[in-house]
Design a protein around this motif. Structure first.
Motif, mmCIF file in Angstrom:
data_model
loop_
_atom_site.group_PDB
_atom_site.id
_atom_site.type_symbol
_atom_site.label_atom_id
_atom_site.label_comp_id
_atom_site.label_asym_id
_atom_site.label_seq_id
_atom_site.Cartn_x
_atom_site.Cartn_y
_atom_site.Cartn_z
ATOM 1 N N ARG A 143 0.834 -1.211 0.000
ATOM 2 C CA ARG A 143 0.000 0.000 0.000
ATOM 3 C C ARG A 143 0.870 1.263 0.000
ATOM 4 N N LEU A 144 1.946 1.238 0.767
ATOM 5 C CA LEU A 144 2.839 2.394 0.804
ATOM 6 C C LEU A 144 3.557 2.583 -0.528
ATOM 7 N N TYR A 145 3.981 1.476 -1.127
ATOM 8 C CA TYR A 145 4.618 1.542 -2.447
ATOM 9 C C TYR A 145 3.641 2.150 -3.463
ATOM 10 N N GLU A 146 2.398 1.693 -3.432
ATOM 11 C CA GLU A 146 1.389 2.220 -4.358
ATOM 12 C C GLU A 146 1.111 3.691 -4.108
ATOM 13 N N LEU A 147 1.104 4.110 -2.851
ATOM 14 C CA LEU A 147 0.925 5.522 -2.535
ATOM 15 C C LEU A 147 2.030 6.350 -3.184
ATOM 16 N N LEU A 148 3.259 5.880 -3.070
ATOM 17 C CA LEU A 148 4.395 6.633 -3.610
ATOM 18 C C LEU A 148 4.498 6.581 -5.125
ATOM 19 N N THR A 149 4.166 5.436 -5.727
ATOM 20 C CA THR A 149 4.426 5.253 -7.159
ATOM 21 C C THR A 149 3.168 5.247 -8.029
ATOM 22 N N GLY A 150 2.015 4.982 -7.425
ATOM 23 C CA GLY A 150 0.787 4.854 -8.200
ATOM 24 C C GLY A 150 0.699 3.517 -8.916
ATOM 25 N N ARG A 151 1.554 2.576 -8.573
ATOM 26 C CA ARG A 151 1.593 1.260 -9.220
ATOM 27 C C ARG A 151 1.732 0.154 -8.177
ATOM 28 N N GLU A 152 1.452 -1.063 -8.599
ATOM 29 C CA GLU A 152 1.658 -2.212 -7.734
ATOM 30 C C GLU A 152 3.138 -2.594 -7.737
ATOM 31 N N PRO A 153 3.632 -3.089 -6.622
ATOM 32 C CA PRO A 153 5.041 -3.513 -6.587
ATOM 33 C C PRO A 153 5.278 -4.723 -7.474
ATOM 34 N N ILE A 154 6.490 -4.846 -7.989
ATOM 35 C CA ILE A 154 6.838 -5.995 -8.828
ATOM 36 C C ILE A 154 7.610 -7.046 -8.059
ATOM 37 N N THR A 155 7.930 -6.793 -6.825
ATOM 38 C CA THR A 155 8.677 -7.789 -6.040
ATOM 39 C C THR A 155 7.845 -9.047 -5.818
ATOM 40 N N PRO A 156 8.451 -10.215 -5.918
ATOM 41 C CA PRO A 156 7.719 -11.453 -5.597
ATOM 42 C C PRO A 156 7.256 -11.463 -4.138
ATOM 43 N N ALA A 157 7.904 -10.690 -3.266
ATOM 44 C CA ALA A 157 7.530 -10.649 -1.857
ATOM 45 C C ALA A 157 6.137 -10.061 -1.649
#
Length: 159
Positions: A143-157
């Protein structure tokens, strides 16, 4: 441009740049990356970013850590160039952060470092947890990554 890197270090830096592209995070500023053989070149840190210049002092680090620190320092440049003030204010509010980059605060307490760690997590391969004041689970980090980037994270984690 990359200066002073051996082949393995250059591969780690190139990998990091590709991860931004794979994630759709366009708008990376022009960067000059300097690899040093001691921490003196990084102001006694492992890495340092300022105004388009990245200094990395990761020669004693394993490849996953070389990638992580390259991603982290690049995150400072990407955030500086692409994330507007309202998003940064919201991020700091959500995280309960008092300062963006006041060096009188501990490294983990600064907004700029937490944001760079979260972007790094979202782009990484899930090998290294972000250095935050407290551990966060993958959904919270996502959620924090999406807030900053506007995208879903690509990490497998994140899965």
């Amino acid at each position: 441009m990359i200066h002073g890197a051996n082949a393995a270090e250059e591969r780690a830096i190139d990998w990091s740049i590709r991860r931004y592209r794979e994630a759709g995070l366009e708008g990376m500023p022009d960067l000059e990356v300097y690899v040093h053989r001691s921490n003196e070149g990084c102001r006694d840190r492992i890495g340092y970013y300022l105004a388009g210049r990245i200094d990395l002092c990761t020669t004693a680090s394993s490849e996953p850590y070389q990638r992580k620190f390259a991603l982290h320092e690049m995150a400072h440049g990407w955030i500086e160039t692409n994330v507007d003030g309202a998003v940064l204010d919201r991020f700091m509010q959500v995280r309960g952060i008092a300062t963006w980059n006041d060096r009188s605060f501990d490294w983990k307490q600064r907004g700029t470092e937490q944001a760079a760690e979260i972007v790094t997590w979202g782009l990484g391969e899930g090998e290294i947890a972000p250095l935050l004041p407290e551990a966060l689970d993958a959904p919270a980090l996502g959620r924090l990554y999406e807030l900053l980037t506007g995208r879903e994270p690509i990490t497998p984690a994140a899965r």
